[in-house]
Design a protein around this motif. Sequence first.
Motif, PDB file in Angstrom:
ATOM      1  N   ASP A  15       0.832  -1.213   0.000  1.00 27.65           N
ATOM      2  CA  ASP A  15       0.000   0.000   0.000  1.00 27.65           C
ATOM      3  C   ASP A  15       0.859   1.252   0.000  1.00 27.65           C
ATOM      4  N   GLU A  16       1.988   1.209   0.708  1.00 30.56           N
ATOM      5  CA  GLU A  16       2.875   2.375   0.754  1.00 30.56           C
ATOM      6  C   GLU A  16       3.472   2.678  -0.619  1.00 30.56           C
ATOM      7  N   ILE A  17       3.800   1.628  -1.382  1.00 31.59           N
ATOM      8  CA  ILE A  17       4.331   1.837  -2.737  1.00 31.59           C
ATOM      9  C   ILE A  17       3.276   2.509  -3.619  1.00 31.59           C
ATOM     10  N   LYS A  18       2.032   2.021  -3.532  1.00 33.49           N
ATOM     11  CA  LYS A  18       0.947   2.624  -4.308  1.00 33.49           C
ATOM     12  C   LYS A  18       0.752   4.086  -3.910  1.00 33.49           C
ATOM     13  N   LYS A  19       0.801   4.331  -2.599  1.00 35.73           N
ATOM     14  CA  LYS A  19       0.639   5.704  -2.123  1.00 35.73           C
ATOM     15  C   LYS A  19       1.756   6.597  -2.641  1.00 35.73           C
ATOM     16  N   MET A  20       2.997   6.063  -2.678  1.00 33.00           N
ATOM     17  CA  MET A  20       4.114   6.886  -3.136  1.00 33.00           C
ATOM     18  C   MET A  20       3.993   7.199  -4.633  1.00 33.00           C
ATOM     19  N   TYR A  21       3.574   6.216  -5.428  1.00 33.72           N
ATOM     20  CA  TYR A  21       3.340   6.482  -6.853  1.00 33.72           C
ATOM     21  C   TYR A  21       2.258   7.560  -7.019  1.00 33.72           C
ATOM     22  N   SER A  22       1.169   7.418  -6.255  1.00 25.88           N
ATOM     23  CA  SER A  22       0.089   8.406  -6.334  1.00 25.88           C
ATOM     24  C   SER A  22       0.569   9.786  -5.893  1.00 25.88           C
ATOM     25  N   ALA A  23       1.392   9.811  -4.824  1.00 28.45           N
ATOM     26  CA  ALA A  23       1.894  11.091  -4.313  1.00 28.45           C
ATOM     27  C   ALA A  23       2.809  11.768  -5.321  1.00 28.45           C
ATOM     28  N   GLU A  24       3.645  10.985  -6.017  1.00 30.87           N
ATOM     29  CA  GLU A  24       4.539  11.571  -7.020  1.00 30.87           C
ATOM     30  C   GLU A  24       3.750  12.130  -8.202  1.00 30.87           C
ATOM     31  N   ALA A  25       2.703  11.388  -8.621  1.00 31.33           N
ATOM     32  CA  ALA A  25       1.853  11.899  -9.701  1.00 31.33           C
ATOM     33  C   ALA A  25       1.103  13.151  -9.241  1.00 31.33           C
ATOM     34  N   TYR A  26       0.634  13.132  -7.997  1.00 27.66           N
ATOM     35  CA  TYR A  26      -0.069  14.276  -7.437  1.00 27.66           C
ATOM     36  C   TYR A  26       0.848  15.488  -7.338  1.00 27.66           C
ATOM     37  N   GLN A  27       2.114  15.236  -7.013  1.00 25.64           N
ATOM     38  CA  GLN A  27       3.079  16.328  -6.908  1.00 25.64           C
ATOM     39  C   GLN A  27       3.246  17.041  -8.255  1.00 25.64           C
ATOM     40  N   LYS A  28       3.345  16.252  -9.326  1.00 19.35           N
ATOM     41  CA  LYS A  28       3.466  16.855 -10.652  1.00 19.35           C
ATOM     42  C   LYS A  28       2.230  17.679 -11.000  1.00 19.35           C
ATOM     43  N   ALA A  29       1.067  17.143 -10.626  1.00 18.31           N
ATOM     44  CA  ALA A  29      -0.176  17.874 -10.901  1.00 18.31           C
ATOM     45  C   ALA A  29      -0.222  19.186 -10.118  1.00 18.31           C
ATOM     46  N   ILE A  30       0.229  19.126  -8.856  1.00 20.30           N
ATOM     47  CA  ILE A  30       0.226  20.343  -8.039  1.00 20.30           C
ATOM     48  C   ILE A  30       1.208  21.364  -8.608  1.00 20.30           C
ATOM     49  N   GLU A  31       2.392  20.903  -9.044  1.00 27.47           N
ATOM     50  CA  GLU A  31       3.375  21.813  -9.636  1.00 27.47           C
ATOM     51  C   GLU A  31       2.792  22.496 -10.871  1.00 27.47           C
ATOM     52  N   SER A  32       2.047  21.700 -11.657  1.00 28.73           N
ATOM     53  CA  SER A  32       1.399  22.280 -12.835  1.00 28.73           C
ATOM     54  C   SER A  32       0.345  23.311 -12.433  1.00 28.73           C
ATOM     55  N   ASP A  33      -0.424  23.007 -11.375  1.00 25.67           N
ATOM     56  CA  ASP A  33      -1.437  23.956 -10.891  1.00 25.67           C
ATOM     57  C   ASP A  33      -0.805  25.253 -10.410  1.00 25.67           C
ATOM     58  N   ILE A  34       0.317  25.122  -9.682  1.00 25.52           N
ATOM     59  CA  ILE A  34       1.002  26.314  -9.188  1.00 25.52           C
ATOM     60  C   ILE A  34       1.485  27.177 -10.356  1.00 25.52           C
ATOM     61  N   ASN A  90       2.810  19.760   2.083  1.00 26.73           N
ATOM     62  CA  ASN A  90       2.494  18.548   2.825  1.00 26.73           C
ATOM     63  C   ASN A  90       2.778  17.295   2.009  1.00 26.73           C
ATOM     64  N   ASN A  91       2.520  17.340   0.706  1.00 28.02           N
ATOM     65  CA  ASN A  91       2.776  16.185  -0.144  1.00 28.02           C
ATOM     66  C   ASN A  91       4.266  15.894  -0.249  1.00 28.02           C
ATOM     67  N   VAL A  92       5.081  16.945  -0.447  1.00 31.46           N
ATOM     68  CA  VAL A  92       6.528  16.745  -0.544  1.00 31.46           C
ATOM     69  C   VAL A  92       7.100  16.299   0.798  1.00 31.46           C
ATOM     70  N   ASN A  93       6.569  16.860   1.891  1.00 31.78           N
ATOM     71  CA  ASN A  93       7.017  16.422   3.217  1.00 31.78           C
ATOM     72  C   ASN A  93       6.728  14.940   3.437  1.00 31.78           C
ATOM     73  N   MET A  94       5.539  14.517   3.002  1.00 35.30           N
ATOM     74  CA  MET A  94       5.184  13.114   3.147  1.00 35.30           C
ATOM     75  C   MET A  94       6.109  12.226   2.320  1.00 35.30           C
ATOM     76  N   LEU A  95       6.395  12.624   1.063  1.00 34.43           N
ATOM     77  CA  LEU A  95       7.310  11.859   0.221  1.00 34.43           C
ATOM     78  C   LEU A  95       8.699  11.789   0.833  1.00 34.43           C
ATOM     79  N   SER A  96       9.183  12.924   1.299  1.00 37.19           N
ATOM     80  CA  SER A  96      10.516  12.985   1.902  1.00 37.19           C
ATOM     81  C   SER A  96      10.592  12.097   3.140  1.00 37.19           C
ATOM     82  N   TYR A  97       9.549  12.161   3.963  1.00 36.81           N
ATOM     83  CA  TYR A  97       9.538  11.348   5.185  1.00 36.81           C
ATOM     84  C   TYR A  97       9.516   9.858   4.851  1.00 36.81           C
ATOM     85  N   ASN A  98       8.692   9.451   3.882  1.00 33.53           N
ATOM     86  CA  ASN A  98       8.607   8.037   3.519  1.00 33.53           C
ATOM     87  C   ASN A  98       9.894   7.542   2.869  1.00 33.53           C
ATOM     88  N   CYS A  99      10.554   8.407   2.089  1.00 37.96           N
ATOM     89  CA  CYS A  99      11.839   8.014   1.496  1.00 37.96           C
ATOM     90  C   CYS A  99      12.876   7.749   2.587  1.00 37.96           C
TER      91      CYS A  99
END
Length: 411
Positions: A150-169, A274-283
């Motif tokens: 589940d953590e791997i799936k969450k990390m893939y989703s978080a990385e995709a979400y990060q790109k989407a957020i960067e695009s939104d910004i 928060n998304n990048v913090n979560m990715l950094s913490y999980n890494c």
Amino acid sequence: MAFWSRKKKKKEIADDININSTENILVQEDSGISGNSLEVIEEIANSGQEKFSSVDRKDQKRLVRECCESAMENDKQIAEAKKEYEKITSHLSDIQKIDRISGSERKELVDICKNIVNLVNERNRYKNRTLTITEPQMRRFEPYEEELVDEIKKMYSAEAYQKAIESDISNLKKEKQLLYNEQQEILGKQNSLKSMAKVLSALIVSLFVLFIVIYYALEVDMTFPYLGTVLLAAISATVIFLEANKNKHDMLLNDRKVNKATGLMNRVKIKYVNNVNMLSYNCEKYSVKNAKDFEEKWNEYCKMKEYERRFRENTEKLNFNNECLASLLREHGITDSDIWASQALAIIDEREMVEIRHILNQGRQRLRERIEYNEKIKAGTVQQIDELITKYPDMQDELLGIVKEYSALSV
């Protein structure tokens, strides 16, 4: 109200953070997040909440609702971070209890851990494996084995979400720049109208003076020129007045768009940090670079576990010693005694125990920063709510009603 009493919550977090203030917090290791992402997160975290520009009465309720939603998101992030913080604190407390075991019980504990380490080493020698996963990485994964998929799936989703957020910004920055350019154009039009009004006023006055001079000098009837000039002045004044009103309306509409874009930008920034913090913490938690690296190491880990099933006799002995270790640790009040089977080396090797403390302290530092960031953003959001309510006292009851509505939802 859940997110209104920010001062009380800030004090509770400060007390929680100071529980183990005597421990050394070491420099954080490379989390695997790209350098560009770390620079962006630092820039966004330091920039804080952007202020709304001039607010129309009709926008009050919407802006207060947006601020309340942001505060609720902060509360959610703080609660998650606190829960993880308590787990790490409990693990550090277990380490302290293990260190206090002495005498014959200490010898028994060390003997059991040596048996576990020897059995693990023996099993590894039998494997003749060609896998690239390391023993430290195996020990890092084992305590969280059941949740890694589940953590791997969450990390893939978080990385995709990060790109989407960067695009939104990026899109929001462009939109705000266009709105600011539009403001400058409106101001330019307004200045042009002022200049035109001055020129026309001077022209009309000059014409009146000219007509008066002609009338007295030549005694010519100037009634029609007078009327024509008055008509010209009336038409010009009407056109200028209509254009000025249009510019005022356009400026008000532009301000509303800027406020909406600002509110969206604030929420997107919070989500990004928060998304990048979560990715950094999980890494850091799983010692991986990114989701792809996580999946590759997990596959290697699964193969390794498959090889281990071939050595039943060795595994039975290992399980027996693991049970003895867990039972002994439970007798000394260790909260999570089961995970120490995979960390037995740390009990007999101080360097390994120091490394575990180091990793746990790094995780707590990350969580502290996450809590402090969300508290800071939440305080700014509540301040904006206060400012919006103060600006229109006659709407105070309605706006406070919105705040109470969201407070009830967050309980």
